[in-house]
Design a protein around this motif. Structure first.
Motif, PDB file in Angstrom:
ATOM      1  N   CYS A  91       0.967  -1.147  -0.135  1.00 58.17           N
ATOM      2  CA  CYS A  91      -0.031  -0.106   0.038  1.00 58.17           C
ATOM      3  C   CYS A  91       0.904   1.351   0.034  1.00 58.17           C
ATOM      4  N   VAL A  96      -6.353  -0.099   1.939  1.00 53.49           N
ATOM      5  CA  VAL A  96      -6.789  -1.392   1.279  1.00 53.49           C
ATOM      6  C   VAL A  96      -7.381  -2.414   2.087  1.00 53.49           C
ATOM      7  N   ALA A 149      -7.140   4.206  -2.859  1.00 52.27           N
ATOM      8  CA  ALA A 149      -5.906   3.563  -2.416  1.00 52.27           C
ATOM      9  C   ALA A 149      -4.875   3.304  -3.752  1.00 52.27           C
ATOM     10  N   ILE A 151      -1.804   0.815  -4.766  1.00 50.91           N
ATOM     11  CA  ILE A 151      -0.867  -0.238  -4.317  1.00 50.91           C
ATOM     12  C   ILE A 151       0.075  -0.574  -5.396  1.00 50.91           C
TER      13      ILE A 151
END
Length: 178
Positions: A91, A96, A149, A151
């Motif tokens: 992350c 997440v 988010a 990632i």
């Protein structure tokens, strides 16, 4: 997906990369993939992906989930004589909610149940700087928190086109209509 929706999603993804302090060059900005799984509900079920590299051995991606957006439940299966993909999610921004095979209670998870079939509820919550490795043939799905988010994914070769989905309506191929 209509081109104007695709372009809006790319613009939103670029904003998220900026919030995560991820610098992209012009070529990378033009290669962002928007996946809607052919449901036509990309803000609920979808994903924005930039693949940096995908060789026979390794893959590196930056993925964006907009607030509340879900990547549906799937697993990476053996393809062309290779094991399914092993991937580590790290992350970079936001929160997440990751769900994998294992112990878990559907009624006690932090994420909202998506409008797709899901069957695994072992919850792993990733905040910036935290990571988790998903092994081949592990059912998983993930959703962004209220701020969205970003990632980073580090994995073995990606063959997302052969992923198996719990929800049989889903299609991984991206189609953009003018």
């Amino acid at each position: 997906m209509k081109r104007d929706i695709y372009e809006k999603q790319v613009a939103s993804a670029l904003e998220m990369y900026e919030k995560a302090s991820i610098i992209l060059n012009d070529d990378e900005k033009n290669r962002i993939e928007v996946v809607d799984f052919e449901l036509g509900r990309v803000n609920e079920v979808g994903l924005q992906i930039l693949t940096y590299i995908n060789t026979e051995r390794v893959c590196a991606k930056e993925m964006v989930l907009l607030p509340g957006q879900t990547c549906p439940e799937h697993k990476h299966v053996p393809t062309n004589g290779m094991q399914g993909k092993e991937e580590t999610f790290r992350c970079r921004y936001g929160k997440v909610y990751l769900y994998v095979t294992g112990e878990g209670d559907k009624n006690k998870i932090a994420a909202k149940i998506p409008p797709t079939d899901v069957s695994v509820f072992h919850e792993v919550i990733l905040c910036p700087g935290e990571q988790y490795t998903i092994y081949p043939e592990t059912w998983h799905w993930f959703q962004a928190g209220e701020d969205g988010a970003v990632i980073s994914e580090f994995s073995t070769r990606s063959t997302d086109e052969t992923d198996q989905f719990t929800d049989k309506r889903l299609v991984r191929e991206v189609k953009i209509e003018d």
